[in-house]
Scaffold this motif. Structure first.
Motif, PDB file in Angstrom:
ATOM      1  N   LEU A  34       0.817  -1.208   0.000  1.00 31.73           N
ATOM      2  CA  LEU A  34       0.000   0.000   0.000  1.00 31.73           C
ATOM      3  C   LEU A  34       0.855   1.263   0.000  1.00 31.73           C
ATOM      4  N   ALA A  35       2.070   1.179   0.524  1.00 27.65           N
ATOM      5  CA  ALA A  35       2.969   2.331   0.587  1.00 27.65           C
ATOM      6  C   ALA A  35       3.717   2.589  -0.720  1.00 27.65           C
ATOM      7  N   SER A  70      -0.146   4.172  -3.927  1.00 27.59           N
ATOM      8  CA  SER A  70      -0.486   5.408  -3.224  1.00 27.59           C
ATOM      9  C   SER A  70      -0.716   6.612  -4.126  1.00 27.59           C
ATOM     10  N   SER A  71      -0.108   6.614  -5.334  1.00 28.34           N
ATOM     11  CA  SER A  71      -0.288   7.811  -6.155  1.00 28.34           C
ATOM     12  C   SER A  71      -0.402   7.563  -7.655  1.00 28.34           C
TER      13      SER A  71
END
Length: 153
Positions: free
Chosen positions: A131-132, A137-138
């Motif tokens: 998820l990081a 994330s982006s």
């Protein structure tokens, strides 16, 4: 009775994330290219016995998890089992690297991946290291489908 599909023999050649052919193929398929050159990504160009490029694919290994990404087969070459062969090669590579589950984010290819053992997951189920990633994330929109599948031990 299901149709038997013979998958093509492909050669996977490592390439840099900055390789223009990778970015061009992804852009042509409307896939993200923003973080290709960042460290920790592994990309390959896949070619057939004649040397013709059949597609691209890559992965990251955040926190020991596998994140399949940047997988593309040119539109003119689809429907011949190339995507399945590329995915199988990537899954073999991440399994050999020690990953036990493969994750991915997709806007349009959920049916392709679900036919190959991936299942849709909620974002809260995604391991924090995955998820990081920039991919989660982006780079990928929040509307992207999150999918995973276990890998052989």
């Amino acid at each position: 009775m299901p149709e038997v599909m013979v998958l093509p023999e492909l050669t996977a050649t490592p390439i840099a994330g900055s390789d223009p052919a990778l970015a061009e193929a992804l852009a042509a398929a409307h896939l993200p290219t923003e973080d290709l050159a960042d460290p920790g990504r592994y990309f390959f160009v896949f070619s057939d016995a004649s040397g013709a490029i059949c597609g691209f694919g890559g992965y990251e290994l955040p926190g020991g998890h596998a994140l399949i990404r940047s997988m593309v087969v040119p539109e003119t070459a689809r429907g011949r089992g190339l995507g399945s062969a590329i995915l199988a090669a990537l899954l073999d590579k991440v399994t050999a690297a020690g990953a036990r589950e493969a994750w991915l984010f997709t806007k349009h290819a959920a049916p392709f991946f679900s036919h190959r053992g991936f299942r849709a997951r909620a974002r809260y189920e995604v391991p924090p290291p995955v998820l990081a990633t920039k991919q989660a994330s982006s780079v990928c929109p929040i509307t992207a489908v999150v999918m995973s599948r276990p890998l052989p031990v």
